[in-house]
Enzyme design. Structure first.
Site, mmCIF file in Angstrom:
data_model
loop_
_atom_site.group_PDB
_atom_site.id
_atom_site.type_symbol
_atom_site.label_atom_id
_atom_site.label_comp_id
_atom_site.label_asym_id
_atom_site.label_seq_id
_atom_site.Cartn_x
_atom_site.Cartn_y
_atom_site.Cartn_z
ATOM 1 N N LYS A 1 27.823 131.807 -18.110
ATOM 2 C CA LYS A 1 26.816 131.481 -17.084
ATOM 3 C C LYS A 1 26.304 130.110 -17.481
ATOM 4 C CE LYS A 1 22.907 131.071 -15.705
ATOM 5 N NZ LYS A 1 22.461 129.698 -15.344
ATOM 6 N N HIS A 2 26.864 129.099 -16.851
ATOM 7 C CA HIS A 2 26.480 127.741 -17.253
ATOM 8 C C HIS A 2 25.233 127.306 -16.478
ATOM 9 C CE1 HIS A 2 27.115 124.299 -19.600
ATOM 10 N NE2 HIS A 2 28.433 124.222 -19.544
ATOM 11 N N GLY B 1 19.354 127.679 -25.272
ATOM 12 C CA GLY B 1 18.435 127.130 -24.279
ATOM 13 C C GLY B 1 17.006 127.199 -24.779
ATOM 14 N N GLU C 1 20.176 130.750 -29.650
ATOM 15 C CA GLU C 1 19.992 129.434 -30.248
ATOM 16 C C GLU C 1 19.025 128.701 -29.332
ATOM 17 O OE1 GLU C 1 19.703 126.027 -30.779
ATOM 18 O OE2 GLU C 1 21.807 125.586 -30.364
ATOM 19 N N CYS D 1 18.734 120.112 -29.405
ATOM 20 C CA CYS D 1 17.856 121.053 -30.107
ATOM 21 C C CYS D 1 17.608 120.590 -31.537
ATOM 22 C CB CYS D 1 18.448 122.460 -30.073
ATOM 23 S SG CYS D 1 20.174 122.530 -30.547
ATOM 24 N N GLU E 1 8.497 121.365 -27.899
ATOM 25 C CA GLU E 1 9.725 120.597 -28.073
ATOM 26 C C GLU E 1 9.691 119.431 -27.079
ATOM 27 O OE1 GLU E 1 13.442 122.695 -27.090
ATOM 28 O OE2 GLU E 1 14.428 121.372 -28.538
HETATM 29 P P1 NDP Z 1 16.704 126.801 -19.966
HETATM 30 O O1 NDP Z 1 16.573 127.506 -21.238
HETATM 31 O O2 NDP Z 1 15.903 127.296 -18.807
HETATM 32 O O3 NDP Z 1 18.255 126.807 -19.510
HETATM 33 C C1 NDP Z 1 19.335 127.092 -20.372
HETATM 34 C C2 NDP Z 1 20.253 128.124 -19.726
HETATM 35 O O4 NDP Z 1 19.571 129.375 -19.655
HETATM 36 C C3 NDP Z 1 20.642 127.777 -18.301
HETATM 37 O O5 NDP Z 1 21.946 128.229 -18.029
HETATM 38 C C4 NDP Z 1 19.601 128.563 -17.515
HETATM 39 O O6 NDP Z 1 19.975 128.780 -16.202
HETATM 40 C C5 NDP Z 1 19.521 129.830 -18.316
HETATM 41 N N1 NDP Z 1 18.298 130.615 -18.131
HETATM 42 C C6 NDP Z 1 17.023 130.171 -18.057
HETATM 43 N N2 NDP Z 1 16.149 131.193 -17.933
HETATM 44 C C7 NDP Z 1 16.887 132.328 -17.938
HETATM 45 C C8 NDP Z 1 16.562 133.709 -17.810
HETATM 46 N N3 NDP Z 1 15.315 134.130 -17.695
HETATM 47 N N4 NDP Z 1 17.580 134.589 -17.827
HETATM 48 C C9 NDP Z 1 18.835 134.171 -17.952
HETATM 49 N N5 NDP Z 1 19.210 132.893 -18.047
HETATM 50 C C10 NDP Z 1 18.244 131.956 -18.046
HETATM 51 O O7 NDP Z 1 16.432 125.278 -20.200
HETATM 52 P P2 NDP Z 1 16.111 124.107 -19.137
HETATM 53 O O8 NDP Z 1 17.374 123.530 -18.690
HETATM 54 O O9 NDP Z 1 15.184 124.565 -18.066
HETATM 55 O O10 NDP Z 1 15.346 123.102 -20.086
HETATM 56 C C11 NDP Z 1 13.985 123.345 -20.421
HETATM 57 C C12 NDP Z 1 13.724 123.097 -21.879
HETATM 58 O O11 NDP Z 1 14.504 124.001 -22.672
HETATM 59 C C13 NDP Z 1 14.125 121.739 -22.389
HETATM 60 O O12 NDP Z 1 13.173 120.771 -22.067
HETATM 61 C C14 NDP Z 1 14.274 122.019 -23.851
HETATM 62 O O13 NDP Z 1 13.010 121.994 -24.454
HETATM 63 C C15 NDP Z 1 14.845 123.420 -23.903
HETATM 64 N N6 NDP Z 1 16.315 123.424 -24.049
HETATM 65 C C16 NDP Z 1 16.861 123.594 -25.282
HETATM 66 C C17 NDP Z 1 18.225 123.541 -25.451
HETATM 67 C C18 NDP Z 1 18.852 123.706 -26.775
HETATM 68 O O14 NDP Z 1 19.873 123.087 -27.052
HETATM 69 N N7 NDP Z 1 18.334 124.573 -27.619
HETATM 70 C C19 NDP Z 1 19.132 123.277 -24.337
HETATM 71 C C20 NDP Z 1 18.461 123.147 -23.064
HETATM 72 C C21 NDP Z 1 17.108 123.224 -22.958
HETATM 73 P P3 NDP Z 1 19.068 128.170 -15.001
HETATM 74 O O15 NDP Z 1 18.963 126.710 -15.246
HETATM 75 O O16 NDP Z 1 19.857 128.533 -13.789
HETATM 76 O O17 NDP Z 1 17.734 128.827 -15.078
#
Ligand code: NDP
Length: 457
Positions: free
Chosen positions: A157-158, A209, A231, A265, A362
């Protein structure tokens, strides 16, 4: 509900492509195909799965320029960094193609009872991988290379802004000869992920995420009693001791903060600097941040491209504004650039008060905070003063002195005189709000296996 996802080029705002949202029938078909494929896939000799993974590395290298261009189009990463990302994916494939069988071979237990007792590592089944956009190839290959080779099948699920990368990755596995159903992509919005997690055909879940997403996915997976690896974010400290060679360390600090426009991250986010070298370090870092080339990610001279999405830029802007309102000082940068695309300049904040977003949250962009500390124990206290616990680095002329601080630092990865980085050979994991579970190395490949105990009397 929307029936289409749209991707945009963050450097220009131009429309890239639309992708149909999978309807219920499409999701059913994908889950069936994964579940149906699993038995045959895990029964194949691991040497065959290793050989296929080796072929993935070849497909990646052969198509490197095209894949890099796609990454740059979708997330705005400078092209040389996109190429390096594809190379790293080929590397993780080669790493596990050579070692997976050894890492998963039965483990005889010395001194155990019975005629023969051992642990065998067996795959769990279809694993749902919820992945982010920041390293749209690497995050996926870091998951897929070990876990598919261990005999699991993958359901990706990207992030909605990197669906072109998702489709390209599915094609890469097919081109390398993987049977249908071993690796598939689900094009669904977040509010339909919970149903997939709950589905009996899904065995386990991993997410990279935000902490917010991690909490939601952990709760849903907990309800279904499914193993998770999370992670999540980080706010890594970069600790500079009073004996550190300031010029070279400043150079590493800027690289560590600004790679991928700061959207990593494990980017160093908080520079914690001994007061004896603080002024010199701040000058050196400021000068380097100001000399970076920000602009078109397809231009070879570019150091920093745009942030990947408008909302990522808005969130960073709000975090910096709120921190300045709370008393932080902007040394350089500090507001979005007035040009087309989601550009934010390299930024340094000092005098960051406790409790403001720059101290607590962050910062997913090229914004560093610099804090002076009078001694090592204060450095450790400030380094640990965060809800996150992903990476940390310590910089000193005396590596033994740096290493002596390692037990004091609360993080999954502590590096001395080296920028925190992920590496297929090293386990990668976080503590606290950075999540749990391990990726990469022999520890990572075992995460989605059943360590089955066998006692033959
Ligand atoms: P998210 O954590 O929301 O997104 C990462 C992935 O998780 C996406 O595929 C997203 O899909 C999915 N996702 C989000 N919420 C849910 C949920 N409740 N259930 C299932 N899947 C979910 O990150 P964002 O892109 O919104 O970025 C926001 C912040 O997150 C950044 O500013 C950063 O601080 C952090 N982040 C950290 C990362 C890391 O490498 N550790 C990577 C990306 C973000 P969808 O977008 O469709 O919601």
């Amino acid at each position: 509900a929307p029936t289409l996802f749209e991707t945009m080029n963050p450097a220009t705002g131009a429309h890239l492509a639309t992708y149909a949202v999978d309807d219920e029938a499409a999701v059913e078909a994908t889950l069936d195909s994964a579940a149906d494929r699993f038995d045959a896939w895990c029964d194949r000799p691991i040497a065959e799965r290793e050989a296929l993974l080796e072929d993935v590395a070849t497909v990646l290298r052969d198509g490197k320029d095209d894949y890099a261009a796609l990454i740059t189009d979708e997330v705005g990463k400078p092209l040389d960094q996109s190429r390096a990302e594809v190379e790293k994916c080929a590397w993780v494939c080669e790493y596990y193609a050579e070692r997976a069988a050894g890492q998963l071979q039965d483990e005889r237990l010395d001194g155990a009872p019975g005629t023969k007792t051992y642990v065998s590592y067996e795959p769990l089944g279809p694993v749902l991988a919820i992945m982010p956009w920041n390293y749209p190839f690497w995050q996926v290959f870091r998951f897929a290379a070990p876990h598919l080779t261990a005999g699991n099948v993958g359901l990706l699920k990207h992030a909605p802004n990197t669906l072109g990368c998702a489709q390209a990755i599915v094609s890469i596995f097919r081109e390398a000869g993987y049977p249908e159903g071993v690796f598939s992509s689900l094009q669904i919005p977040t509010d339909r992920v919970a149903d997939v997690i709950a589905d009996d055909r899904v065995a386990a879940v991993t997410l990279t995420g935000s902490t917010r997403a991690g909490r939601a996915v952990a709760a849903e997976s907990g309800e279904a009693l499914k193993k998770t690896v999370l992670e999540l974010g980080g706010s890594d400290p970069f600790v500079v001791l009073d004996d550190a060679p300031v010029e070279t360390v400043a150079e590493q600090a800027v690289t560590a903060r600004t790679q991928n426009a700061g959207q990593s991250c494990i980017a160093a986010k908080r520079f914690v600097v001994h007061e004896a070298v603080y002024d010199e370090f701040l000058d050196a870092v400021t000068q380097r941040m100001e000399s970076l080339t920000v602009g078109d990610p397809t231009a070879e001279a570019t150091d920093l491209g745009p942030l990947a999405r408008a909302d990522i830029l808005e969130q960073l802007d709000e975090q910096v504004r709120a921190s300045v309102d709370a008393g932080a000082t902007v040394v350089t940068g500090g507001e979005p650039m007035s040009r087309e695309g989601h550009y934010y300049p390299p930024t340094i904040l000092t005098d960051v008060p406790d409790g403001c977003p720059a101290a607590e949250e962050e910062l997913f962009g090229p914004v560093a905070t610099v804090t002076a500390v009078p001694d090592e124990s204060t450095a450790v206290r400030v380094a640990n003063d965060t809800d996150f616990g992903l990476g940390a680095s310590v910089w000193t002329a005396d590596a033994a002195r740096g290493e002596a601080l390692v037990p004091e630092i609360d993080a999954g990865n502590v590096f001395v005189n080296q920028v925190v980085q992920s590496d297929p050979r090293l386990p990668f994991s976080g503590i606290k709000d950075s999540g749990y579970g391990t990726e990469l190395s022999k520890h990572g490949i075992r995460e989605f296996t059943n360590a089955k105990t066998v006692w033959v009397e």
